[in-house]
Design a protein around this motif. Structure first.
Motif, PDB file in Angstrom:
ATOM      1  N   ILE A  65       0.857  -1.190   0.000  1.00 22.72           N
ATOM      2  CA  ILE A  65       0.000   0.000   0.000  1.00 22.72           C
ATOM      3  C   ILE A  65       0.891   1.237   0.000  1.00 22.72           C
ATOM      4  O   ILE A  65       1.945   1.267   0.644  1.00 22.72           O
ATOM      5  CB  ILE A  65      -0.940   0.004   1.231  1.00 22.72           C
ATOM      6  CG1 ILE A  65      -1.932   1.164   1.145  1.00 22.72           C
ATOM      7  CG2 ILE A  65      -0.148   0.027   2.540  1.00 22.72           C
ATOM      8  CD1 ILE A  65      -3.040   1.090   2.185  1.00 22.72           C
ATOM      9  N   LYS A  68       0.484   7.333   1.270  1.00 25.29           N
ATOM     10  CA  LYS A  68      -0.656   8.255   1.334  1.00 25.29           C
ATOM     11  C   LYS A  68      -1.968   7.501   1.532  1.00 25.29           C
ATOM     12  O   LYS A  68      -2.880   7.984   2.213  1.00 25.29           O
ATOM     13  CB  LYS A  68      -0.726   9.107   0.070  1.00 25.29           C
ATOM     14  CG  LYS A  68      -0.914   8.319  -1.216  1.00 25.29           C
ATOM     15  CD  LYS A  68      -0.907   9.230  -2.440  1.00 25.29           C
ATOM     16  CE  LYS A  68      -1.100   8.436  -3.724  1.00 25.29           C
ATOM     17  NZ  LYS A  68      -1.041   9.331  -4.913  1.00 25.29           N
ATOM     18  N   ASP A  69      -2.073   6.296   0.950  1.00 25.98           N
ATOM     19  CA  ASP A  69      -3.297   5.512   1.091  1.00 25.98           C
ATOM     20  C   ASP A  69      -3.381   4.860   2.463  1.00 25.98           C
ATOM     21  O   ASP A  69      -4.472   4.724   3.032  1.00 25.98           O
ATOM     22  CB  ASP A  69      -3.367   4.451  -0.012  1.00 25.98           C
ATOM     23  CG  ASP A  69      -3.484   5.080  -1.394  1.00 25.98           C
ATOM     24  OD1 ASP A  69      -4.172   6.103  -1.508  1.00 25.98           O
ATOM     25  OD2 ASP A  69      -2.868   4.551  -2.340  1.00 25.98           O
ATOM     26  N   LYS A  72      -4.686   7.520   4.719  1.00 27.52           N
ATOM     27  CA  LYS A  72      -6.132   7.702   4.545  1.00 27.52           C
ATOM     28  C   LYS A  72      -6.910   6.607   5.272  1.00 27.52           C
ATOM     29  O   LYS A  72      -7.937   6.872   5.919  1.00 27.52           O
ATOM     30  CB  LYS A  72      -6.484   7.698   3.061  1.00 27.52           C
ATOM     31  CG  LYS A  72      -6.008   8.928   2.307  1.00 27.52           C
ATOM     32  CD  LYS A  72      -6.327   8.820   0.824  1.00 27.52           C
ATOM     33  CE  LYS A  72      -5.788  10.019   0.045  1.00 27.52           C
ATOM     34  NZ  LYS A  72      -6.026   9.870  -1.415  1.00 27.52           N
ATOM     35  N   ASN A  73      -6.423   5.363   5.177  1.00 26.65           N
ATOM     36  CA  ASN A  73      -7.107   4.251   5.836  1.00 26.65           C
ATOM     37  C   ASN A  73      -7.043   4.377   7.357  1.00 26.65           C
ATOM     38  O   ASN A  73      -8.031   4.124   8.057  1.00 26.65           O
ATOM     39  CB  ASN A  73      -6.484   2.919   5.405  1.00 26.65           C
ATOM     40  CG  ASN A  73      -6.826   2.557   3.974  1.00 26.65           C
ATOM     41  OD1 ASN A  73      -7.610   3.239   3.322  1.00 26.65           O
ATOM     42  ND2 ASN A  73      -6.226   1.496   3.468  1.00 26.65           N
TER      43      ASN A  73
END
Length: 324
Positions: A65, A68-69, A72-73
């Motif tokens: 992953i 940045k993702d 977000k999660n």
């Protein structure tokens, strides 16, 4: 103020990186009142500040992953608990009052009260380590950078990545398929990275230059145009055309403030016990900032440590503050 009483949290988490964010979520899950405090203008730590495009591989159940993702999660995970945060607030002092309540003071003069504290500081205030090149600062932001904030910056460009550790190799692997040419420079022939990462680099289309160092940067007032590479064994210098240069040779950390709090440390790391408690009762720590036998500086172990810290802090609160 709430109902005439001074607000006192169950825990304050200092540091809003991935470990701190997960700690906030888990504290909410344990029905604890919690506040996040971070010295930066945004949460996410290095995930947002330096490595938003970097691939992260050590998260349970997620093969890979981007930073940045992952941020977000982690943020979305904590949203149901409405956890407040204080940004642009650097903690400069943690002390106990006569009632064993911890007072967390920031450089801006803010004072917050809490029963426990979680120090999730990463490695402290991080500053990218610079190379000793005379005109380096002139080209920072003009082709010289210390991370990958947008893949578009490197698309169809000739790029140099300097460094031989995990960060350098991860960044190289992040952009290798977008660049027209990618050179990875390392001063020796032994990379200080995980075996799998090194194998992936050698399997990629990057041109790996061992025994090589960035010697000189040239360009105009707007951008980098070329770079000179020196062989560390022979001293031979080669000049190549280049559009972007990423320097990833480590970070400098400032932990002077932490040392002044009276917390036991080994070098630049905070010593914790099996409960992830520091030498000060009620003050816990997790993530890259801590040390104990067998410690690994990865996000995965850090999230496990902060879970342990939250669980034990819950017991600490029940035993020491049954009336609050």
């Amino acid at each position: 103020m709430t109902g005439g009483f001074l607000e006192c949290y169950d825990t304050i988490i200092v540091g809003g990186g991935p470990v701190g964010l997960f700690g906030a979520y888990y504290a909410g899950l344990r029905d604890m009142t919690v506040r996040l405090v971070d010295r930066r203008h945004e949460l996410g730590g290095q995930l947002t500040a330096i490595y938003p495009e970097k691939w992260v591989y050590d998260i349970t159940g997620i093969p890979a992953i981007r930073g940045k993702d992952l941020y977000k999660n982690l943020f979305a995970q904590s949203v149901p608990y409405n956890i407040p945060s204080s940004l642009n607030e650097e903690v400069v002092l943690i002390r106990k009052n006569r009632n064993n309540i911890l007072c967390v003071e920031t450089r801006n003069g803010t004072v917050m009260h809490t029963k426990t504290v979680m120090l999730c500081l990463g490695m402290g205030a991080h500053i990218p380590r610079r190379l000793d090149i005379k005109n380096l600062r002139e080209f920072e932001g003009k082709g010289v950078s210390y991370g990958v904030h947008s893949l578009e910056t490197f698309k169809n460009k000739k790029v140099i990545v300097v460094g031989g550790g995990d960060s350098a190799l991860d960044l190289a692997l992040t952009i290798v398929n977008d660049c027209s040419d990618l050179y990875v420079l390392h001063r020796s022939d032994r990379f200080n990275s995980h075996e799998e990462t090194t194998k992936k680099l050698y399997s990629s289309n990057a041109e790996i230059r061992t025994y090589s160092e960035l010697f000189e940067i040239e360009g105009d007032e707007n951008h980098v145009k070329s770079a000179s590479i020196r062989n560390t064994k022979t001293g031979e210098v080669e000049k190549i055309q280049v559009d972007e240069i990423i320097i990833a040779i480590g970070l400098l950390f400032n932990l002077e403030v932490v040392q002044e709090w009276g917390i036991k440390m080994e070098g630049n790391s905070i010593v914790v016990d099996h409960n992830r408690q520091t030498s000060i009762p009620g003050v816990y720590a997790a993530g890259d900032i801590v040390t104990y036998p067998g410690k690994m500086k990865l996000i995965g172990p850090g999230t496990s440590e902060v879970m342990q810290a939250i669980n034990h802090s819950k017991t600490y609160i029940q035993e020491n503050f049954p009336y609050l």
